[in-house]
Scaffold this motif. Structure first.
Motif, PDB file in Angstrom:
ATOM      1  N   SER A 144       0.837  -1.209   0.000  1.00 29.18           N
ATOM      2  CA  SER A 144       0.000   0.000   0.000  1.00 29.18           C
ATOM      3  C   SER A 144       0.873   1.260   0.000  1.00 29.18           C
ATOM      4  O   SER A 144       0.510   2.279  -0.592  1.00 29.18           O
ATOM      5  N   GLY A 145       2.026   1.200   0.650  1.00 29.99           N
ATOM      6  CA  GLY A 145       2.952   2.331   0.647  1.00 29.99           C
ATOM      7  C   GLY A 145       3.534   2.585  -0.733  1.00 29.99           C
ATOM      8  O   GLY A 145       3.711   3.730  -1.144  1.00 29.99           O
ATOM      9  N   LEU A 146       3.807   1.509  -1.475  1.00 32.32           N
ATOM     10  CA  LEU A 146       4.323   1.654  -2.834  1.00 32.32           C
ATOM     11  C   LEU A 146       3.255   2.253  -3.754  1.00 32.32           C
ATOM     12  O   LEU A 146       3.552   3.101  -4.590  1.00 32.32           O
ATOM     13  N   VAL A 147       2.012   1.835  -3.566  1.00 29.81           N
ATOM     14  CA  VAL A 147       0.903   2.407  -4.346  1.00 29.81           C
ATOM     15  C   VAL A 147       0.803   3.902  -4.084  1.00 29.81           C
ATOM     16  O   VAL A 147       0.709   4.706  -5.005  1.00 29.81           O
ATOM     17  N   ARG A 148       0.844   4.289  -2.794  1.00 30.28           N
ATOM     18  CA  ARG A 148       0.762   5.712  -2.439  1.00 30.28           C
ATOM     19  C   ARG A 148       1.962   6.499  -2.980  1.00 30.28           C
ATOM     20  O   ARG A 148       1.803   7.615  -3.456  1.00 30.28           O
ATOM     21  N   LEU A 149       3.148   5.905  -2.921  1.00 33.69           N
ATOM     22  CA  LEU A 149       4.340   6.554  -3.456  1.00 33.69           C
ATOM     23  C   LEU A 149       4.141   6.884  -4.925  1.00 33.69           C
ATOM     24  O   LEU A 149       4.370   8.013  -5.358  1.00 33.69           O
TER      25      LEU A 149
END
Length: 176
Positions: free
Chosen positions: A137-142
């Motif tokens: 989810s952090g990679l998606v937000r990044l």
């Protein structure tokens, strides 16, 4: 400082929530200054820099504004940099696959797909990947935030709009 402020304000610099830690954002900034296209690179690789401070490590060229450098930073990471196959190493300071000694991180998305997470070498402990705490989810937000910033910079948006505080979608917004 602008990159760190932007990452914090947009909610993508909180390692405890599965995002990159602040120190990783510092390394992304230095790496960008090293690995930008040859004519634009402003810093030498750390392994090529002398032990004593030397102004020659900083390459001379036409001065750029902080805004222009930020625009180039987000364009580099949103459009050019391949998060799956390239690694961040300020020690080496050039675009390449992650160093062999750096362990890869695999992220599994909610739909079960697996992908390689960011590979960011700790320059003081080269076998430590600072991207290892990142969640899918952090990679998606990044990616979302890099694309948002790239679009805003491309159309000349204000700094205020760029640094607008991010808030997670409410339960009502998330269900629609």
């Amino acid at each position: 400082l602008l990159v760190r402020r932007w990452a914090r304000d947009r909610g993508i610099a909180h390692a405890s929530k599965g995002h990159l830690p602040i120190c990783a954002w510092n390394l992304l900034t230095v790496f960008f200054l090293q690995a930008a296209p040859e004519s634009d690179a402003l810093l030498s690789p750390v392994c090529a820099a002398p032990v004593q401070p030397d102004t020659q490590a900083i390459k001379q060229g036409a001065p750029k504004s902080v805004g222009e450098l930020f625009r180039q930073f987000v364009a580099f990471y949103a459009r050019d940099f391949n998060w799956q196959t390239e690694g961040i190493s300020v020690r080496l300071g050039q675009r390449a696959p992650p160093p062999a000694e750096l362990p890869l991180t695999y992220l599994k998305s909610k739909d079960g797909r697996e992908e390689v997470g960011p590979s960011i070498e700790d320059p003081f402990e080269v076998r430590r990947n600072l991207g290892s705490a990142m969640k899918s989810s952090g990679l998606v937000r990044l990616r979302e935030e890099l694309l948002r910033a790239d679009e805003l910079c491309s159309r000349g948006a204000s700094l205020g709009e760029l640094l607008e505080l991010w808030a997670p979608p409410s339960e009502h917004e998330a269900s629609h």
